[in-house]
Scaffold this motif. Sequence first.
Motif, PDB file in Angstrom:
ATOM      1  N   LEU A 136     -66.624 -61.493  37.298  1.00 40.94           N
ATOM      2  CA  LEU A 136     -65.329 -61.454  37.970  1.00 40.94           C
ATOM      3  C   LEU A 136     -65.327 -62.373  39.192  1.00 40.94           C
ATOM      4  N   THR A 137     -66.478 -62.432  39.889  1.00 42.96           N
ATOM      5  CA  THR A 137     -66.608 -63.368  41.013  1.00 42.96           C
ATOM      6  C   THR A 137     -66.543 -64.794  40.503  1.00 42.96           C
ATOM      7  N   LYS A 138     -67.217 -65.061  39.387  1.00 40.29           N
ATOM      8  CA  LYS A 138     -67.193 -66.389  38.769  1.00 40.29           C
ATOM      9  C   LYS A 138     -65.776 -66.771  38.358  1.00 40.29           C
ATOM     10  N   SER A 139     -65.005 -65.789  37.914  1.00 46.54           N
ATOM     11  CA  SER A 139     -63.624 -66.045  37.494  1.00 46.54           C
ATOM     12  C   SER A 139     -62.796 -66.608  38.647  1.00 46.54           C
ATOM     13  N   ILE A 140     -62.984 -66.030  39.834  1.00 49.86           N
ATOM     14  CA  ILE A 140     -62.258 -66.513  41.012  1.00 49.86           C
ATOM     15  C   ILE A 140     -62.648 -67.951  41.331  1.00 49.86           C
ATOM     16  N   LEU A 141     -63.962 -68.225  41.319  1.00 50.48           N
ATOM     17  CA  LEU A 141     -64.448 -69.576  41.618  1.00 50.48           C
ATOM     18  C   LEU A 141     -63.941 -70.577  40.583  1.00 50.48           C
ATOM     19  N   ASP A 142     -64.047 -70.224  39.301  1.00 49.31           N
ATOM     20  CA  ASP A 142     -63.612 -71.136  38.238  1.00 49.31           C
ATOM     21  C   ASP A 142     -62.116 -71.408  38.314  1.00 49.31           C
ATOM     22  N   GLY A 143     -61.363 -70.389  38.681  1.00 46.48           N
ATOM     23  CA  GLY A 143     -59.916 -70.566  38.797  1.00 46.48           C
ATOM     24  C   GLY A 143     -59.552 -71.585  39.853  1.00 46.48           C
ATOM     25  N   PHE A 144     -60.234 -71.526  41.006  1.00 47.60           N
ATOM     26  CA  PHE A 144     -59.957 -72.482  42.074  1.00 47.60           C
ATOM     27  C   PHE A 144     -60.466 -73.882  41.730  1.00 47.60           C
ATOM     28  N   ILE A 145     -61.631 -73.961  41.085  1.00 47.26           N
ATOM     29  CA  ILE A 145     -62.184 -75.256  40.704  1.00 47.26           C
ATOM     30  C   ILE A 145     -61.293 -75.936  39.658  1.00 47.26           C
ATOM     31  N   SER A 146     -60.640 -75.138  38.821  1.00 47.53           N
ATOM     32  CA  SER A 146     -59.771 -75.683  37.768  1.00 47.53           C
ATOM     33  C   SER A 146     -58.586 -76.459  38.340  1.00 47.53           C
ATOM     34  N   ILE A 147     -58.145 -76.096  39.530  1.00 47.41           N
ATOM     35  CA  ILE A 147     -56.943 -76.717  40.103  1.00 47.41           C
ATOM     36  C   ILE A 147     -57.139 -78.212  40.348  1.00 47.41           C
ATOM     37  N   PRO A 148     -58.146 -78.637  41.151  1.00 46.82           N
ATOM     38  CA  PRO A 148     -58.322 -80.079  41.347  1.00 46.82           C
ATOM     39  C   PRO A 148     -58.753 -80.805  40.081  1.00 46.82           C
ATOM     40  N   LEU A 149     -59.528 -80.120  39.221  1.00 45.45           N
ATOM     41  CA  LEU A 149     -59.947 -80.761  37.972  1.00 45.45           C
ATOM     42  C   LEU A 149     -58.741 -81.059  37.085  1.00 45.45           C
ATOM     43  N   ALA A 150     -57.864 -80.067  36.934  1.00 49.17           N
ATOM     44  CA  ALA A 150     -56.690 -80.239  36.080  1.00 49.17           C
ATOM     45  C   ALA A 150     -55.690 -81.225  36.673  1.00 49.17           C
ATOM     46  N   SER A 151     -55.629 -81.293  38.001  1.00 49.93           N
ATOM     47  CA  SER A 151     -54.710 -82.253  38.625  1.00 49.93           C
ATOM     48  C   SER A 151     -55.159 -83.681  38.354  1.00 49.93           C
ATOM     49  N   THR A 152     -56.453 -83.855  38.053  1.00 44.46           N
ATOM     50  CA  THR A 152     -56.990 -85.189  37.752  1.00 44.46           C
ATOM     51  C   THR A 152     -57.014 -85.460  36.257  1.00 44.46           C
ATOM     52  N   TYR A 153     -57.575 -84.520  35.486  1.00 43.69           N
ATOM     53  CA  TYR A 153     -57.796 -84.756  34.056  1.00 43.69           C
ATOM     54  C   TYR A 153     -56.671 -84.248  33.158  1.00 43.69           C
ATOM     55  N   GLY A 154     -55.879 -83.315  33.653  1.00 46.46           N
ATOM     56  CA  GLY A 154     -54.788 -82.790  32.840  1.00 46.46           C
ATOM     57  C   GLY A 154     -55.168 -81.575  32.017  1.00 46.46           C
ATOM     58  N   MET A 155     -54.514 -81.422  30.869  1.00 45.84           N
ATOM     59  CA  MET A 155     -54.617 -80.217  30.060  1.00 45.84           C
ATOM     60  C   MET A 155     -55.993 -79.992  29.443  1.00 45.84           C
ATOM     61  N   GLY A 156     -56.833 -80.998  29.412  1.00 47.30           N
ATOM     62  CA  GLY A 156     -58.170 -80.842  28.841  1.00 47.30           C
ATOM     63  C   GLY A 156     -58.963 -79.749  29.538  1.00 47.30           C
ATOM     64  N   VAL A 157     -58.746 -79.615  30.843  1.00 49.61           N
ATOM     65  CA  VAL A 157     -59.458 -78.587  31.621  1.00 49.61           C
ATOM     66  C   VAL A 157     -59.054 -77.195  31.148  1.00 49.61           C
ATOM     67  N   LEU A 158     -57.788 -77.013  30.837  1.00 51.02           N
ATOM     68  CA  LEU A 158     -57.306 -75.715  30.378  1.00 51.02           C
ATOM     69  C   LEU A 158     -58.033 -75.275  29.113  1.00 51.02           C
ATOM     70  N   PHE A 159     -58.262 -76.217  28.202  1.00 46.58           N
ATOM     71  CA  PHE A 159     -58.888 -75.865  26.930  1.00 46.58           C
ATOM     72  C   PHE A 159     -60.390 -75.611  27.050  1.00 46.58           C
ATOM     73  N   SER A 160     -60.951 -75.839  28.236  1.00 48.62           N
ATOM     74  CA  SER A 160     -62.361 -75.488  28.450  1.00 48.62           C
ATOM     75  C   SER A 160     -62.532 -73.966  28.460  1.00 48.62           C
TER      76      SER A 160
END
Length: 226
Positions: A131-155
Amino acid sequence: MPVATIVNACAIILGSLIGVLLGRNFPDRVRTIVYQGIGLSVLVIGIDMALKYDNIVLVVFSVLLGAVTGELLRLDQRLTNLGNILKNRIKSRDTGFTDGFVTASLIFCIGSMAILGSIDEGIRGERTILLTKSILDGFISIPLASTYGMGVLFSALPVLIYQGSITIAASQSQAFFTPMIITQITAVGGLLIMGIGISLLDIKKVNVTNLLPSIVYVVFFAWILN
């Protein structure tokens, strides 16, 4: 049931959607410093994990064998092909779709929190780590997705399959995951995470995908020695 892993996947999806919506509105200077922060954090986490080995010879041997195996199997190309297949299925026009899928999948799947958290949920039903990892991954996904797009979502898909499989396996074979095996997995996972951090910081491109079999080797050898 891997409840925490499902929550983790949902957090990645939510963070990715936010990142995609922000898109170009995410300032480049902010994105750059966030990447540097993530890279440094990932590198430090990797170093901390890698130093927790019980047998350094076992770690080195597993990594070398894993590197050769991964290269022969061309795991990097297979993961890239999977990203391209997903991209074609959803008819995405994001030029960074595949890179985002591969990069995010490696960041979210490799690490002590992914492995130990999944084992912890399977053996004890304890979900705090994931659950702690979920919070971290959620925040990390934001800058990654803003750069790479929808590919991050499908990870979120490999995260769901990978962590869910470990949780189910751990629940069925609790006696197998001894402290020594978990320690050795952590050490090898730390080395792979260091590779991700080095790549994120643009110091050197490390082909972490082809090093993934190292985890399988270290489990096998640790089991024999144990």
